[in-house]
Design a protein around this motif. Structure first.
Motif, PDB file in Angstrom:
ATOM      1  N   GLY A 187      -5.494   4.619   0.669  1.00 46.30           N
ATOM      2  CA  GLY A 187      -6.455   5.535   0.066  1.00 46.30           C
ATOM      3  C   GLY A 187      -7.783   5.650   0.792  1.00 46.30           C
ATOM      4  N   SER A 188      -8.036   4.748   1.747  1.00 43.72           N
ATOM      5  CA  SER A 188      -9.296   4.774   2.484  1.00 43.72           C
ATOM      6  C   SER A 188      -9.101   4.077   3.824  1.00 43.72           C
ATOM      7  CB  SER A 188     -10.401   4.060   1.692  1.00 43.72           C
ATOM      8  OG  SER A 188     -10.103   2.668   1.593  1.00 43.72           O
ATOM      9  N   LYS A 189     -10.081   4.234   4.703  1.00 44.25           N
ATOM     10  CA  LYS A 189     -10.001   3.553   5.993  1.00 44.25           C
ATOM     11  C   LYS A 189      -9.967   2.038   5.781  1.00 44.25           C
ATOM     12  CE  LYS A 189     -12.526   2.252  10.091  1.00 44.25           C
ATOM     13  NZ  LYS A 189     -13.808   2.243  10.812  1.00 44.25           N
ATOM     14  N   GLU A 190     -10.784   1.544   4.845  1.00 45.27           N
ATOM     15  CA  GLU A 190     -10.844   0.109   4.603  1.00 45.27           C
ATOM     16  C   GLU A 190      -9.489  -0.429   4.146  1.00 45.27           C
ATOM     17  OE1 GLU A 190     -13.031   2.347   3.535  1.00 45.27           O
ATOM     18  OE2 GLU A 190     -14.698   1.784   4.884  1.00 45.27           O
ATOM     19  N   GLN A 191      -8.845   0.274   3.230  1.00 48.91           N
ATOM     20  CA  GLN A 191      -7.522  -0.151   2.758  1.00 48.91           C
ATOM     21  C   GLN A 191      -6.493  -0.052   3.876  1.00 48.91           C
ATOM     22  OE1 GLN A 191      -6.601   2.281  -0.637  1.00 48.91           O
ATOM     23  NE2 GLN A 191      -8.073   1.234  -1.973  1.00 48.91           N
ATOM     24  N   LEU A 192      -6.637   0.968   4.714  1.00 50.39           N
ATOM     25  CA  LEU A 192      -5.694   1.143   5.821  1.00 50.39           C
ATOM     26  C   LEU A 192      -5.827  -0.001   6.823  1.00 50.39           C
ATOM     27  CD1 LEU A 192      -3.548   2.960   7.126  1.00 50.39           C
ATOM     28  CD2 LEU A 192      -5.414   4.136   8.330  1.00 50.39           C
ATOM     29  N   VAL A 193      -7.051  -0.357   7.160  1.00 50.71           N
ATOM     30  CA  VAL A 193      -7.273  -1.459   8.106  1.00 50.71           C
ATOM     31  C   VAL A 193      -6.677  -2.748   7.557  1.00 50.71           C
ATOM     32  CG1 VAL A 193      -9.039  -2.970   9.087  1.00 50.71           C
ATOM     33  CG2 VAL A 193      -9.303  -0.479   9.233  1.00 50.71           C
ATOM     34  N   ARG A 225      -4.116  13.574   6.022  1.00 50.16           N
ATOM     35  CA  ARG A 225      -3.301  13.492   4.802  1.00 50.16           C
ATOM     36  C   ARG A 225      -2.180  12.466   4.987  1.00 50.16           C
ATOM     37  NH1 ARG A 225      -0.263  18.581   1.753  1.00 50.16           N
ATOM     38  NH2 ARG A 225       0.641  17.360   0.050  1.00 50.16           N
ATOM     39  N   THR A 226      -1.611  12.452   6.190  1.00 49.76           N
ATOM     40  CA  THR A 226      -0.559  11.464   6.467  1.00 49.76           C
ATOM     41  C   THR A 226      -1.120  10.054   6.353  1.00 49.76           C
ATOM     42  OG1 THR A 226       0.609  12.975   7.947  1.00 49.76           O
ATOM     43  CG2 THR A 226       1.049  10.620   8.213  1.00 49.76           C
ATOM     44  N   LEU A 227      -2.328   9.839   6.880  1.00 51.46           N
ATOM     45  CA  LEU A 227      -2.948   8.516   6.797  1.00 51.46           C
ATOM     46  C   LEU A 227      -3.278   8.159   5.353  1.00 51.46           C
ATOM     47  CD1 LEU A 227      -5.324   8.537   9.902  1.00 51.46           C
ATOM     48  CD2 LEU A 227      -3.041   7.535   9.686  1.00 51.46           C
ATOM     49  N   TYR A 228      -3.721   9.147   4.584  1.00 51.62           N
ATOM     50  CA  TYR A 228      -3.996   8.887   3.175  1.00 51.62           C
ATOM     51  C   TYR A 228      -2.707   8.566   2.414  1.00 51.62           C
ATOM     52  CZ  TYR A 228      -8.940  10.165   3.246  1.00 51.62           C
ATOM     53  OH  TYR A 228     -10.299  10.185   3.480  1.00 51.62           O
ATOM     54  N   GLY A 229      -1.574   8.969   2.968  1.00 51.25           N
ATOM     55  CA  GLY A 229      -0.300   8.587   2.380  1.00 51.25           C
ATOM     56  C   GLY A 229       0.017   7.117   2.590  1.00 51.25           C
ATOM     57  N   LEU A 230      -0.638   6.510   3.604  1.00 49.97           N
ATOM     58  CA  LEU A 230      -0.464   5.077   3.864  1.00 49.97           C
ATOM     59  C   LEU A 230      -1.441   4.242   3.055  1.00 49.97           C
ATOM     60  CD1 LEU A 230      -0.148   5.130   7.774  1.00 49.97           C
ATOM     61  CD2 LEU A 230       1.705   5.050   6.096  1.00 49.97           C
ATOM     62  N   VAL A 286       0.846  -1.192   0.000  1.00 50.30           N
ATOM     63  CA  VAL A 286       0.000   0.000   0.000  1.00 50.30           C
ATOM     64  C   VAL A 286       0.873   1.230   0.000  1.00 50.30           C
ATOM     65  CG1 VAL A 286      -1.715   1.299   1.282  1.00 50.30           C
ATOM     66  CG2 VAL A 286      -1.864  -1.173   1.182  1.00 50.30           C
ATOM     67  N   GLY A 287       0.621   2.130  -0.926  1.00 53.44           N
ATOM     68  CA  GLY A 287       1.399   3.358  -1.002  1.00 53.44           C
ATOM     69  C   GLY A 287       2.741   3.119  -1.663  1.00 53.44           C
ATOM     70  N   PRO A 288       3.426   4.191  -2.070  1.00 55.61           N
ATOM     71  CA  PRO A 288       4.721   4.060  -2.713  1.00 55.61           C
ATOM     72  C   PRO A 288       5.799   3.632  -1.736  1.00 55.61           C
ATOM     73  CG  PRO A 288       4.242   6.368  -2.270  1.00 55.61           C
ATOM     74  CD  PRO A 288       3.000   5.603  -1.909  1.00 55.61           C
ATOM     75  N   LYS A 289       6.778   2.922  -2.262  1.00 56.73           N
ATOM     76  CA  LYS A 289       7.909   2.538  -1.428  1.00 56.73           C
ATOM     77  C   LYS A 289       8.772   3.768  -1.157  1.00 56.73           C
ATOM     78  CE  LYS A 289       8.110  -2.102  -3.389  1.00 56.73           C
ATOM     79  NZ  LYS A 289       8.920  -3.070  -4.136  1.00 56.73           N
ATOM     80  N   GLN A 290       9.319   3.813   0.061  1.00 51.97           N
ATOM     81  CA  GLN A 290      10.194   4.915   0.419  1.00 51.97           C
ATOM     82  C   GLN A 290      11.436   4.356   1.082  1.00 51.97           C
ATOM     83  OE1 GLN A 290       8.179   7.828   2.800  1.00 51.97           O
ATOM     84  NE2 GLN A 290       6.458   8.017   1.406  1.00 51.97           N
ATOM     85  N   THR A 291      12.450   5.189   1.152  1.00 50.09           N
ATOM     86  CA  THR A 291      13.681   4.781   1.826  1.00 50.09           C
ATOM     87  C   THR A 291      13.993   5.786   2.923  1.00 50.09           C
ATOM     88  OG1 THR A 291      15.001   6.031   0.216  1.00 50.09           O
ATOM     89  CG2 THR A 291      14.596   3.699  -0.254  1.00 50.09           C
ATOM     90  N   GLY A 292      14.922   5.429   3.793  1.00 55.72           N
ATOM     91  CA  GLY A 292      15.397   6.352   4.808  1.00 55.72           C
ATOM     92  C   GLY A 292      14.343   6.765   5.791  1.00 55.72           C
ATOM     93  N   ARG A 293      14.312   8.070   6.115  1.00 55.29           N
ATOM     94  CA  ARG A 293      13.434   8.582   7.160  1.00 55.29           C
ATOM     95  C   ARG A 293      11.971   8.398   6.809  1.00 55.29           C
ATOM     96  NH1 ARG A 293      15.494  14.515   8.538  1.00 55.29           N
ATOM     97  NH2 ARG A 293      13.701  14.382   9.934  1.00 55.29           N
ATOM     98  N   HIS A 320     -15.489   1.114  14.959  1.00 51.85           N
ATOM     99  CA  HIS A 320     -16.075   2.356  15.485  1.00 51.85           C
ATOM    100  C   HIS A 320     -15.193   3.574  15.237  1.00 51.85           C
ATOM    101  CE1 HIS A 320     -13.222   1.023  18.491  1.00 51.85           C
ATOM    102  NE2 HIS A 320     -13.264   2.210  19.075  1.00 51.85           N
ATOM    103  N   LEU A 321     -13.987   3.372  14.722  1.00 49.17           N
ATOM    104  CA  LEU A 321     -13.049   4.481  14.547  1.00 49.17           C
ATOM    105  C   LEU A 321     -13.105   5.037  13.132  1.00 49.17           C
ATOM    106  CD1 LEU A 321      -9.950   2.943  16.391  1.00 49.17           C
ATOM    107  CD2 LEU A 321     -11.433   4.774  17.231  1.00 49.17           C
ATOM    108  N   THR A 322     -13.104   6.359  13.024  1.00 48.79           N
ATOM    109  CA  THR A 322     -13.027   7.022  11.717  1.00 48.79           C
ATOM    110  C   THR A 322     -11.580   7.431  11.452  1.00 48.79           C
ATOM    111  OG1 THR A 322     -13.369   9.234  12.623  1.00 48.79           O
ATOM    112  CG2 THR A 322     -15.350   7.942  12.082  1.00 48.79           C
ATOM    113  N   LEU A 323     -11.312   7.863  10.241  1.00 52.18           N
ATOM    114  CA  LEU A 323      -9.976   8.371   9.936  1.00 52.18           C
ATOM    115  C   LEU A 323      -9.648   9.583  10.796  1.00 52.18           C
ATOM    116  CD1 LEU A 323      -9.606   8.029   6.058  1.00 52.18           C
ATOM    117  CD2 LEU A 323      -8.295   6.834   7.814  1.00 52.18           C
ATOM    118  N   ASP A 324     -10.658  10.417  11.080  1.00 51.24           N
ATOM    119  CA  ASP A 324     -10.440  11.563  11.972  1.00 51.24           C
ATOM    120  C   ASP A 324     -10.008  11.081  13.355  1.00 51.24           C
ATOM    121  OD1 ASP A 324     -11.025  13.795  10.288  1.00 51.24           O
ATOM    122  OD2 ASP A 324     -13.151  13.322  10.432  1.00 51.24           O
TER     123      ASP A 324
END
Length: 200
Positions: free
Chosen positions: A60-66, A53-58, A8-15, A38-42
């Protein structure tokens, strides 16, 4: 380089990669203790002291994040289970160590997390896939024990099928409903029954 959970999300290196890893670890801690239905993205952003925005960087949606968080948890749980297995040598000790390690990884997870996983198909599918992989691993361990002469001559495929059925019932919350056992407790009981049944 640390790959993001399940790609999920682009690969990154370093920090950037280290920060993403820290966020996934924090999400694992939060969701496995409190559940997620019961938890929202907020809510998640507020609890993690970051922006949506940081979470959307991980993801694209709450479902994908979970789903990504569940993948992240099982990936690292598998690594820890295999590390525990590698420390043992005898077949019986390896089977016991494997199932005990699985139980240890599941023990800290809250009942609410398991309920939410069961009710959310993308996360449930990840749990089921990992459960079936664990069942195949147990089959390999039983075969090792039979080949080494430490276990009785059993029909390995049948034994593995029975074990897989129990593990799937644990994953699908059927064992919890029937017995009141938590998933980790059920794995401990399975290990005890299995080892007594295989012993010469």
């Amino acid at each position: 380089m640390i790959e993001t959970a399940d790609g999920v999300g682009p690969k990154q290196t370093g920090r950037g990669a280290a920060r993403r890893y820290e966020l996934f670890e924090a999400l694992v801690e939060l969701l496995t203790q409190e559940g997620f239905a019961h938890l929202t993205l907020d809510d998640l952003a507020a609890r993690l002291h970051c922006s949506k925005r940081t979470l959307y960087g991980l993801a694209g949606s709450k479902e994908q994040l979970v789903r990504a968080v569940v993948v992240h948890f099982f990936r690292h749980a598998t690594e820890r289970v295999e590390a525990a297995l590698a420390a043992e040598s005898g077949p019986a000790a390896r089977v016991s160590a494997y199932l005990s390690a699985v139980a240890a990884q599941l023990a800290p997870l809250s009942p609410q997390f398991f309920e939410d996983v069961a009710g959310f198909e993308p996360a449930s599918e990840v749990y089921e896939r990992n459960t079936r992989a664990a069942a195949r691993r147990v089959e390999q361990l039983i075969q090792e024990g039979v080949t080494a002469g430490e276990f009785r001559e059993v029909h390995v495929a049948f034994a593995a099928d029975v074990i897989a059925s129990v593990m799937v019932r644990i994953q699908q919350r059927q064992v919890a409903a029937a017995t009141g056992l938590a998933d980790a407790e059920a794995y401990d009981c399975l290990a005890e029954l299995l080892l007594h049944g295989l012993s010469r």
